[in-house]
Design a protein around this motif. Structure first.
Motif, PDB file in Angstrom:
ATOM      1  N   SER A  39       0.825  -1.198   0.000  1.00  0.00           N
ATOM      2  CA  SER A  39       0.000   0.000   0.000  1.00  0.00           C
ATOM      3  C   SER A  39       0.864   1.254   0.000  1.00  0.00           C
ATOM      4  CB  SER A  39      -0.908  -0.005   1.234  1.00  0.00           C
ATOM      5  OG  SER A  39      -1.883   0.992   1.144  1.00  0.00           O
ATOM      6  N   LEU A  40       0.370   2.296  -0.644  1.00  0.00           N
ATOM      7  CA  LEU A  40       1.151   3.507  -0.880  1.00  0.00           C
ATOM      8  C   LEU A  40       1.579   4.203   0.407  1.00  0.00           C
ATOM      9  CD1 LEU A  40       2.188   5.288  -3.248  1.00  0.00           C
ATOM     10  CD2 LEU A  40       0.063   6.601  -3.049  1.00  0.00           C
ATOM     11  N   ILE A 353      -4.404  -2.765 -11.349  1.00  0.00           N
ATOM     12  CA  ILE A 353      -4.573  -1.588 -12.207  1.00  0.00           C
ATOM     13  C   ILE A 353      -3.416  -1.558 -13.194  1.00  0.00           C
ATOM     14  CG2 ILE A 353      -4.579   0.943 -12.260  1.00  0.00           C
ATOM     15  CD1 ILE A 353      -5.905   0.890  -9.501  1.00  0.00           C
ATOM     16  N   THR A 354      -3.734  -1.691 -14.471  1.00  0.00           N
ATOM     17  CA  THR A 354      -2.677  -1.743 -15.488  1.00  0.00           C
ATOM     18  C   THR A 354      -2.351  -0.370 -16.064  1.00  0.00           C
ATOM     19  OG1 THR A 354      -4.350  -2.270 -17.148  1.00  0.00           O
ATOM     20  CG2 THR A 354      -3.225  -4.129 -16.097  1.00  0.00           C
ATOM     21  N   THR A 355      -3.351   0.508 -16.115  1.00  0.00           N
ATOM     22  CA  THR A 355      -3.154   1.865 -16.627  1.00  0.00           C
ATOM     23  C   THR A 355      -3.910   2.834 -15.747  1.00  0.00           C
ATOM     24  OG1 THR A 355      -3.036   1.011 -18.889  1.00  0.00           O
ATOM     25  CG2 THR A 355      -3.399   3.381 -18.634  1.00  0.00           C
ATOM     26  N   LEU A 356      -3.273   3.953 -15.410  1.00  0.00           N
ATOM     27  CA  LEU A 356      -3.919   4.952 -14.574  1.00  0.00           C
ATOM     28  C   LEU A 356      -3.549   6.347 -15.043  1.00  0.00           C
ATOM     29  CD1 LEU A 356      -5.514   5.741 -11.967  1.00  0.00           C
ATOM     30  CD2 LEU A 356      -3.343   5.604 -10.734  1.00  0.00           C
ATOM     31  N   HIS A 369      -5.146   6.253  -3.044  1.00  0.00           N
ATOM     32  CA  HIS A 369      -3.968   5.508  -2.601  1.00  0.00           C
ATOM     33  C   HIS A 369      -3.498   4.549  -3.691  1.00  0.00           C
ATOM     34  CE1 HIS A 369      -7.398   2.882  -1.980  1.00  0.00           C
ATOM     35  NE2 HIS A 369      -6.590   1.847  -1.888  1.00  0.00           N
ATOM     36  N   VAL A 370      -4.150   4.571  -4.860  1.00  0.00           N
ATOM     37  CA  VAL A 370      -3.805   3.607  -5.902  1.00  0.00           C
ATOM     38  C   VAL A 370      -2.791   4.199  -6.873  1.00  0.00           C
ATOM     39  CG1 VAL A 370      -6.065   2.517  -5.699  1.00  0.00           C
ATOM     40  CG2 VAL A 370      -5.699   4.238  -7.473  1.00  0.00           C
ATOM     41  N   TYR A 371      -2.113   3.321  -7.598  1.00  0.00           N
ATOM     42  CA  TYR A 371      -1.116   3.715  -8.590  1.00  0.00           C
ATOM     43  C   TYR A 371      -1.081   2.639  -9.669  1.00  0.00           C
ATOM     44  CZ  TYR A 371       1.483   0.523  -5.509  1.00  0.00           C
ATOM     45  OH  TYR A 371       1.867  -0.557  -4.745  1.00  0.00           O
ATOM     46  N   PHE A 408     -10.109  10.857 -16.430  1.00  0.00           N
ATOM     47  CA  PHE A 408      -9.806   9.851 -15.406  1.00  0.00           C
ATOM     48  C   PHE A 408      -9.877   8.457 -16.045  1.00  0.00           C
ATOM     49  CE2 PHE A 408     -10.372   9.704 -10.497  1.00  0.00           C
ATOM     50  CZ  PHE A 408      -9.323   8.821 -10.392  1.00  0.00           C
ATOM     51  N   TYR A 409      -8.716   7.880 -16.361  1.00  0.00           N
ATOM     52  CA  TYR A 409      -8.657   6.551 -16.978  1.00  0.00           C
ATOM     53  C   TYR A 409      -8.085   5.547 -15.998  1.00  0.00           C
ATOM     54  CZ  TYR A 409      -9.797   8.032 -21.739  1.00  0.00           C
ATOM     55  OH  TYR A 409     -10.446   8.495 -22.852  1.00  0.00           O
ATOM     56  N   ILE A 410      -8.822   4.471 -15.771  1.00  0.00           N
ATOM     57  CA  ILE A 410      -8.335   3.355 -14.955  1.00  0.00           C
ATOM     58  C   ILE A 410      -8.602   2.087 -15.744  1.00  0.00           C
ATOM     59  CG2 ILE A 410      -8.522   2.103 -12.776  1.00  0.00           C
ATOM     60  CD1 ILE A 410      -9.599   4.669 -11.498  1.00  0.00           C
ATOM     61  N   GLU A 411      -7.554   1.346 -16.058  1.00  0.00           N
ATOM     62  CA  GLU A 411      -7.720   0.081 -16.775  1.00  0.00           C
ATOM     63  C   GLU A 411      -7.198  -1.075 -15.938  1.00  0.00           C
ATOM     64  OE1 GLU A 411      -6.203   0.186 -20.775  1.00  0.00           O
ATOM     65  OE2 GLU A 411      -8.137   0.968 -21.458  1.00  0.00           O
TER      66      GLU A 411
END
Length: 452
Positions: A39-40, A353-356, A369-371, A408-411
Motif C-alpha cells: 500500500s502507498l 490496475i494496469t493503466t492509470l 492511494h492507488v497507482y 480519469f482513466y483506470i484500466e
C-alpha cells in the motif's frame, strides 16, 4: 502538540491523515494487513507495523494488535480515520486508559450517539427536531403494530445498531408489517449481533443533508455548513456536493444552529457530522451523528479553505474551535470512484490496475492511494479514489467534473467512472432536483463506457 500519530486505517484516508501530519511536523506510524503490504502509505510513513492477516477482523479491527503497535512505536495518539474502529467506544476508552490520545469522539460521545435509539432521545432533550416514532426500542411486534397506527403509514423500521441499509424496511401498509418486522430483525442479528428495532415516520421525497461540526473540550462548537448526500444507492453515498442546491440561506442557518446545539449539548470534542433528513417542505429531522471524519470531508475543505484533518489533530491536542461558523463561497462536488462494475449490479472489481491517468488542472483534486501496477485486494471497501472539483458556481463545477471524469482513466478493473459521467448529464441532477430515491430510477447508459 502531538509528536507521533499511529494511523489505524488503510487506503486513501490513511494517505490523507499522513499528509496532514507530515505538514504539521508530526511523525507517523502506518499499520497494515498482509494484503496491504504494498500500500502507498507505507512508503511515506516514518514507521510501519504489520498487524495481522488480510481479514479485517484479524487486523484493522484487532484492537490489541493496534494498541500493541502504538506501544512499541511510542505513538502518543491514534487516528482511526473512518470505518473500522473509528466509532468504537471501547477502543476509544482503551486508548484513554493507556494514555494515548484517540483522535475522534470521547467514549461518552460515541456511546451516547452511536446507538440510534439513544441518539434520538438525546437530540430530543437538546431540542433538535427528530422524526416522529417510537420512544426507544420496540419490545415486540405487537407494540410495533400499535406505534405504526399512532404515527400513520408509511413507516420505517430501523435496526438500532444498523448501518449501510442493513435492518431497514419501509412499510406502506399494515399487512406488510409482520413480514418486514421478521426479516429486518433477522438481518440485524446476522449483521450486527443485535436485533433491536425502532420505528419512525417515513419521510417522503427526502433529502439526506448533513452539517459538518467541530467542537472543543471547552464546550464550544461551530458548524462548517452543509453537504448534500442524497445521491445514494442502497443507502451508500455515490456523490456529494456543497452547498446543497435545495437548501436556502434560512434553512442553512436553522440546520446549522440545530447542529451546533446538538454538539454543545453532548459536549462533543473533535470533528463530526450531524445528519438530517429534509422533506420537500424544508422540515428537517435528526437522523444520526457520525463521531468521526467523513469520506466526503474534502468538499467542505474546498469551500472553507480549512484542513479538517489538521483541525481534528489540533482539537485533540487541546485547541479551541474557530470563533465563527463557516458558509460556502464556492461550489464543490465529490464523486466516489469505486472498483465496481456498474453494468453488472455494481459487482466488486478487485485486481491489478494496469493503466492509470489521474485528472488535474485548476480546481481539481484527487484523493487516492492507488497507482499503476497496484493490486486492489478483495477484502475491503471498494472505494479507490475520490474526485473533487471546485468552482465559483454549481454549473461551472459540473462542467469541470465532466472534464475531469473524461480524463480519469483506470484500466485493469471496472470502476464507477461511467456512472458519474452519466450523472453529470442527467437533467434532474443538473436542475438540482433529486432525493434519496433518485438512483432507483437511474438507468445506466453504455455510451459512457470508454476505451483508452
Amino acid at each position: 502538540m502531538l509528536k507521533k500519530i499511529l494511523i489505524a486505517n488503510r487506503g486513501e484516508i490513511a494517505m490523507r491523515i499522513l499528509r496532514t501530519a507530515k505538514e504539521m511536523g508530526i511523525k507517523t506510524v502506518a499499520v497494515y494487513s498482509t494484503a496491504d503490504a504494498k500500500s502507498l502509505h507505507l512508503r511515506f510513513a516514518d514507521e510501519a507495523v504489520c498487524i495481522g492477516p488480510s481479514a479485517s477482523k484479524d487486523s484493522y479491527l484487532k484492537q490489541l494488535n493496534i494498541l500493541a503497535a502504538a506501544e512499541v512505536t511510542n505513538a502518543d495518539a491514534i487516528h482511526p480515520g473512518y470505518g473500522f474502529l473509528s466509532e468504537n467506544a471501547n477502543f476509544s476508552r482503551s486508548c484513554q486508559k493507556m494514555g494515548i490520545k484517540f483522535i475522534g469522539g470521547t467514549p461518552e460521545n460515541i456511546e451516547r450517539m452511536g446507538d440510534k435509539a439513544s441518539a434520538k432521545a438525546t437530540m430530543k432533550e437538546a431540542g433538535v427536531p427528530t422524526v416522529p416514532g417510537s420512544d426507544g426500542l420496540i419490545k415486540s411486534y405487537e407494540e410495533a403494530v400499535k406505534i405504526a397506527k399512532e404515527i400513520g403509514y408509511p413507516v420505517m423500521l430501523k435496526a438500532t445498531a444498523g448501518g449501510g441499509g442493513k435492518g431497514m424496511r419501509a412499510i406502506w401498509k399494515e399487512e406488510n408489517l409482520k413480514s418486514s418486522w421478521e426479516s429486518a430483525v433477522q438481518e440485524a442479528v446476522a449483521a450486527f449481533g443485535n436485533g433491536g428495532m425502532y420505528m419512525e415516520k417515513l419521510i417522503e421525497e427526502p433529502r439526506h443533508i448533513e452539517i459538518q461540526i467541530a467542537g472543543d473540550k471547552y464546550g464550544k462548537a461551530i458548524h462548517l455548513s452543509e453537504r448534500d448526500c442524497s445521491v445514494q444507492r442502497r443507502h451508500q453515498k455515490l456523490a456529494e456536493e456543497t452547498p446543497s442546491p435545495f437548501v436556502s440561506e434560512e434553512l442553512r442557518k436553522k440546520m446549522g444552529d440545530a447542529a451546533v446545539r446538538a454538539a454543545e449539548y453532548i459536549k462533543y470534542e473533535g470533528v463530526g457530522t450531524i445528519e438530517f433528513l429534509v422533506d420537500k417542505y424544508e422540515n428537517f429531522y435528526f437522523m444520526e451523528m457520525n463521531t468521526r471524519i467523513q469520506v466526503e470531508h474534502p468538499i467542505t475543505e474546498q469551500i472553507t479553505d480549512l484542513d479538517l484533518l489538521k483541525l481534528q489533530i489540533e482539537l485533540a491536542a487541546g485547541a479551541r474551535v474557530p470563533k465563527n461558523n463557516f458558509y460556502p463561497q464556492r461550489h464543490s462536488i465529490e464523486c466516489r470512484i469505486n472498483a465496481e462494475d456498474v453494468y453488472t449490479d455494481f459487482r466488486p472489481s478487485p485486481g491489478k490496475i494496469t493503466t492509470l491517468n489521474i485528472p488535474g488542472g485548476n480546481g481539481v483534486r484527487v484523493d487516492t492511494h492507488v497507482y499503476s501496477g497496484y493490486t486492489i485486494p478483495p477484502f475491503y471497501d471498494s472505494m479507490i479514489a475520490k474526485l473533487i472539483v471546485t468552482a465559483p458556481t454549481r454549473s461551472e463545477a459540473i462542467i469541470k467534473m465532466k472534464r475531469a471524469l473524461d480524463e480519469f482513466y483506470i484500466e485493469g478493473v471496472k470502476t464507477t467512472i461511467p456512472l458519474h459521467r452519466q450523472l453529470m448529464d442527467d437533467p434532474n441532477f443538473l436542475k438540482g432536483d433529486y432525493t434519496t430515491k433518485f438512483m432507483e430510477d437511474f438507468v445506466l447508459d453504455k455510451k459512457y463506457e470508454y476505451d483508452l
